[in-house]
Design an enzyme around this catalytic site. Structure first.
Site, short mmCIF file in Angstrom:
data_model
loop_
_atom_site.label_atom_id
_atom_site.label_comp_id
_atom_site.label_asym_id
_atom_site.label_seq_id
_atom_site.Cartn_x
_atom_site.Cartn_y
_atom_site.Cartn_z
N GLU A 1 8.61 -2.78 -3.82
CA GLU A 1 7.23 -3.19 -4.30
C GLU A 1 6.99 -4.57 -3.96
O GLU A 1 6.02 -4.97 -3.44
CB GLU A 1 6.76 -2.43 -5.52
CG GLU A 1 5.34 -3.01 -6.05
CD GLU A 1 4.28 -2.62 -4.92
OE1 GLU A 1 4.49 -1.64 -4.13
OE2 GLU A 1 3.16 -2.79 -5.31
N ARG B 1 -12.45 -1.44 3.15
CA ARG B 1 -12.21 -0.14 4.12
C ARG B 1 -11.96 -0.43 5.60
O ARG B 1 -11.34 0.44 6.10
CB ARG B 1 -13.31 0.69 3.58
CG ARG B 1 -13.49 1.13 2.63
CD ARG B 1 -14.66 2.32 2.42
NE ARG B 1 -14.00 3.43 2.79
CZ ARG B 1 -13.64 4.31 2.17
NH1 ARG B 1 -13.84 4.25 0.76
NH2 ARG B 1 -13.37 5.61 2.46
N CYS C 1 -13.14 3.69 8.03
CA CYS C 1 -14.15 2.76 7.73
C CYS C 1 -15.09 2.89 6.73
O CYS C 1 -14.90 3.88 6.03
CB CYS C 1 -14.99 3.05 9.10
SG CYS C 1 -14.06 3.03 10.67
N TRP D 1 -12.55 -0.23 11.00
CA TRP D 1 -11.03 -0.29 11.12
C TRP D 1 -10.64 0.08 12.41
O TRP D 1 -10.69 1.37 12.24
CB TRP D 1 -10.23 0.09 9.88
CG TRP D 1 -8.73 -0.44 9.88
CD1 TRP D 1 -8.19 -1.77 9.52
CD2 TRP D 1 -7.83 0.35 10.79
NE1 TRP D 1 -6.99 -1.79 9.75
CE2 TRP D 1 -6.57 -0.44 10.35
CE3 TRP D 1 -7.54 1.57 11.09
CZ2 TRP D 1 -5.19 0.12 10.94
CZ3 TRP D 1 -6.29 2.09 11.64
CH2 TRP D 1 -5.27 1.09 11.24
N LYS E 1 -7.94 -0.44 3.41
CA LYS E 1 -7.65 -0.02 2.11
C LYS E 1 -6.97 1.32 1.88
O LYS E 1 -5.88 1.66 1.29
CB LYS E 1 -8.54 -0.31 0.96
CG LYS E 1 -8.54 0.13 -0.13
CD LYS E 1 -7.31 -0.67 -1.01
CE LYS E 1 -7.18 -0.28 -2.44
NZ LYS E 1 -6.06 -1.03 -2.97
N GLU F 1 2.51 -7.44 3.01
CA GLU F 1 1.21 -7.24 3.36
C GLU F 1 0.07 -8.19 3.37
O GLU F 1 -0.69 -8.34 4.23
CB GLU F 1 0.71 -5.85 2.98
CG GLU F 1 0.49 -5.83 1.22
CD GLU F 1 0.01 -4.55 0.96
OE1 GLU F 1 0.28 -4.31 -0.33
OE2 GLU F 1 -0.47 -3.91 1.51
N ASN G 1 -16.86 8.00 10.29
CA ASN G 1 -15.66 7.48 9.77
C ASN G 1 -14.69 8.89 10.11
O ASN G 1 -15.14 9.91 10.08
CB ASN G 1 -15.61 7.36 8.25
CG ASN G 1 -14.24 7.10 7.55
OD1 ASN G 1 -13.38 6.81 8.35
ND2 ASN G 1 -14.18 7.31 6.20
N GLY G 2 -13.55 8.64 10.74
CA GLY G 2 -12.55 9.58 11.03
C GLY G 2 -12.43 9.55 12.70
O GLY G 2 -12.51 8.83 13.31
N LYS H 1 4.39 -6.32 -1.22
CA LYS H 1 3.32 -7.11 -1.50
C LYS H 1 3.35 -8.31 -0.45
O LYS H 1 2.60 -8.80 0.03
CB LYS H 1 3.30 -7.49 -2.77
CG LYS H 1 3.08 -6.74 -4.01
CD LYS H 1 1.76 -5.94 -3.99
CE LYS H 1 1.47 -4.96 -3.00
NZ LYS H 1 1.32 -3.64 -3.65
N HIS I 1 26.82 -3.09 1.73
CA HIS I 1 27.21 -2.19 2.98
C HIS I 1 26.67 -2.48 4.18
O HIS I 1 26.25 -1.90 5.21
CB HIS I 1 26.69 -0.77 2.59
CG HIS I 1 27.40 -0.36 1.28
ND1 HIS I 1 28.71 0.30 1.62
CD2 HIS I 1 27.04 -0.01 0.15
CE1 HIS I 1 29.31 0.64 0.28
NE2 HIS I 1 28.08 0.31 -0.51
O1 M6R Z 1 -4.67 5.45 -1.79
P1 M6R Z 1 -3.33 5.63 -1.98
O2 M6R Z 1 -2.59 5.39 -3.05
O3 M6R Z 1 -2.96 6.86 -1.45
O4 M6R Z 1 -2.79 4.67 -0.75
C1 M6R Z 1 -1.21 4.72 -0.42
C2 M6R Z 1 -0.96 3.39 0.40
O5 M6R Z 1 -1.56 3.45 1.50
C3 M6R Z 1 -1.02 1.93 -0.35
O6 M6R Z 1 -0.35 2.20 -1.66
C4 M6R Z 1 -0.80 0.68 0.51
O7 M6R Z 1 0.60 0.84 0.42
C5 M6R Z 1 -1.14 -0.39 -0.31
N1 M6R Z 1 -1.72 -0.97 0.55
C6 M6R Z 1 -0.17 -1.24 -0.80
O8 M6R Z 1 -0.57 -2.24 -1.54
#
Ligand code: M6R
Length: 618
Positions: free
Chosen positions: A488, A30, A5, A78, A613, A495, A104-105, A492, A511
């Site tokens: 990657e 966040r 959060c 979150w 995030k 997500e 947070n946590g 993208k 395969h």
């Molecule tokens: O802050 P970090 O780089 O450790 O985060 C790792 C992943 O959570 C982060 O890259 C996530 O996959 C992204 N939302 C991808 O766009």
């Protein structure tokens, strides 16, 4: 329970509500399942909280009589356990109405504490773990002299990861916060002070920051900052000045932070390269001080651990590091690492990649590695975050704050840092391919302009996204470093555009997965540069294979590559780079495509559903 959060606390002459709501707006990346605020004015606590995005809370505040106050706390959430409801939103208030807490946590032993408090007659209003902290704090305050003392007593009873921030109606203009395994920074203003999950929350008011360490409690008033350890002793802290300003936290005319961050990449890549080479062309990585060249010469294995996009950067790093150094390099998803009892010893170098520096899986992986005696190097974008603090050395990426949940400039700068690390290891251990390394170094210097060149072609990519808005399924293929680029590209799309998208090693397709190819299904393929002909020929065959099954092929290939035209429905041209560096340019159109497709489909690109995030729990 609630995770990941954004939290803020303020004491000072401004209207706390305005400061807190503005701070939450910047922290909303966040978590955005609910938001809330509590202020203390004239010895009374006022609380407003609402499920949904911050806008819902703002709408609520516009309809109620909320006091002007000079001390307060706020939260954006979150949620996992305990749905995103008004009741579960923070702040949580003690039964006697005396204290309000944001968190947070995870408080891991909250069930036991909740049972204990319930037996003592406390009635709970929410399903969260946080509420136990509010009730415990109120109970401790009955016997404590100060809110700080009460907080110290409470944290001793909590297991897990937490940042707690509290206000007390009896406290004289103060906010108290405690930190264990969860981020917390203090913003040092003039006649006002702030606490928050990250600097973004108060960047418009101050760029002077005190970084809190593990197991510390801070008390801020308008003029004072007092920090103690959980043991009650005065604690050492680190103070620093943030070298970016509010413009980094604004959209600056772009519709989304993500799009802005994609377009910031030439600068971010250039900044990450800045000052790394001396006049002799040698790499100078000052931040590596914690690991000596002797240490690096001694290692016989490298293990890279990371999550999500950062993991894909690690996959690229493996190709580069093994090729340049001939040291065996493994790359592993951090969440799997420590549970398989990995073979790690003092001759292992663990490299961790994290944009936020707070990802719990990654943090736990490096703690495990250090217990086994391994040295740890962090590649990180966030100054003073937990992961670099707990590593032996760090290479900072200089992307500036990344606010869009989908990582873009974070990824490209992680790639740059990985290349720098690989080159540095080669330099320290003796270069096997000195000529090639010289070429790579020259090419790296030219990559910001090449990334810009890819951005200059954005309109064509946007048109492609519009034309494929109805496609629904997407495949991404690549070999060698093109494989992590494919992964990657697919991530993208998943997500932010919520599309079914899969990335494959192109050779794996036949395969099994080739069975899913349908007529007109868009298939993106990353073609290696000329010069890697064996590899390239194989990819060209893979394009033919999918084309023969009716796929709509979108081929990313070099400008000078004339061979691909016949099987490509669309060609996205890439400037020439050595194979290992190609991800720096090949990723950019895939980012632009995902951003535009998500926009066309009407999604919230910066705050995609179900995500936050930084993932600060395992
Ligand atoms: O802050 P970090 O780089 O450790 O985060 C790792 C992943 O959570 C982060 O890259 C996530 O996959 C992204 N939302 C991808 O766009």
């Amino acid at each position: 329970m609630l995770f990941m959060c954004g939290i803020i606390g303020y004491v000072g002459p401004r209207d706390a509500r305005e400061v807190i709501i503005a701070g939450l707006r910047r922290l909303e990346y966040r978590g955005y399942d609910s938001a809330g605020i509590a202020v203390v004015a004239d010895g009374r606590l006022s609380v407003a909280k609402k499920a949904g995005k911050l806008a819902n809370l703002e709408a609520e505040l516009a309809t109620i009589d909320f006091p002007v106050a000079h001390q307060g706390i706020g939260h954006t959430r979150w949620a996992t356990h305990g749905g995103p409801t008004d009741e579960n939103a923070h702040p949580h208030v003690s039964a006697d109405g005396r204290v309000a807490v944001v968190h947070n946590g995870i408080i891991e032993n909250f069930s036991d504490l909740r049972a204990e408090l319930s037996n003592a007659g406390v009635e709970f209003k929410s399903e969260t773990d946080t509420e136990v902290a509010a009730h415990l704090l109120a109970a401790e305050l009955l016997g404590a002299d100060t809110l700080m003392d009460a907080m110290r007593a409470v944290v001793k009873r909590l297991d897990g990861a937490f940042t707690l921030v509290a206000v007390d109606i009896a406290g004289s203009g103060e906010v108290v916060a405690a930190r264990r395994n969860s981020p917390l920074v203090v913003g040092v203003g003039e006649g006002e002070n702030f606490v928050a999950s990250d600097v973004l929350a108060f960047i418009e008011h101050t760029r002077d920051v005190v970084e809190l360490g593990q197991d510390q409690i801070v008390r801020i008033t308008a003029d004072e900052i007092e920090v103690i350890g959980f043991d009650g002793q005065p604690a050492e802290t680190t103070r620093y000045h943030v070298d970016w300003d509010t413009s980094a936290a604004e959209k600056s005319g772009f519709d989304w932070f993500m799009r802005k961050e994609i377009f910031e990449q030439p600068r971010a890549v250039a900044d990450t390269l800045l000052g790394r080479f001396n006049t002799k062309g040698e790499l100078v990585l000052d931040e590596m001080r914690g690991i000596s060249p002797e240490d690096l010469r001694r290692i016989n294995k490298i293990v890279i651990v990371a999550c999500g996009t950062a993991y894909y950067a690690g996959m690229v790093a493996k190709y580069a590091i093994e090729h340049w150094t001939r040291v065996a390099c493994e790359v592993e998803v951090a969440s799997e690492f420590r549970y398989r009892d990995p073979i790690i010893d003092p001759q292992t170098l663990v490299v961790t990649i994290s944009q936020s520096g707070e990802t719990a899986d990654t943090l736990m992986a490096i703690r495990h590695a250090r217990v086994q005696g391994a040295k740890v190097i962090a590649i990180c974008n966030t100054n003073g975050a937990t992961i670099p603090r707990e590593s032996d050395a760090v290479i900072y990426t200089h992307a500036g704050p990344e606010i869009g949940v989908a990582s873009t400039k974070g990824f490209l700068t992680q790639l740059v840092a990985c290349y720098l690390l690989g080159l540095y290891l080669a330099q320290v251990r003796g270069m096997k391919y000195a000529d090639e390394i010289r070429i790579i170094t020259d090419e790296l210097e030219r990559t910001p302009a090449m990334v810009q060149q890819m951005l200059d072609g954005a309109e064509r990519i946007y048109a492609l996204a519009h034309s494929l808005a109805e496609a629904g399924d997407f495949i991404f293929l690549g070999r060698h470093v093109g494989y992590p680029v494919a992964l990657e590209g697919a991530l993208k799309l998943k997500e932010i555009a919520y599309q079914h998208a899969e990335g494959f090693a192109a050779g794996e397709l036949k395969h099994g997965a080739i069975a899913i190819i349908e007529p007109d299904m868009p298939v993106f393929v990353v073609v290696p540069p000329e010069g890697r002909d064996q590899l390239r020929d194989k990819v060209l065959s893979n394009i033919k294979e999918v084309k023969a099954r009716g796929a709509y092929t979108i081929v990313l290939a070099e400008e000078r590559d004339k061979q691909i035209s016949e099987d490509a429905d669309v060609i996205i041209r890439l400037p020439h780079l050595s194979t290992l560096l190609q991800p720096l340019v090949a990723t950019v159109p895939l980012q632009l495509f995902a951003c535009e497709l998500a926009t066309v489909l009407g999604h919230d690109v910066d705050q995609p559903r179900n995500l936050a995030k930084s993932v600060t729990v395992e």
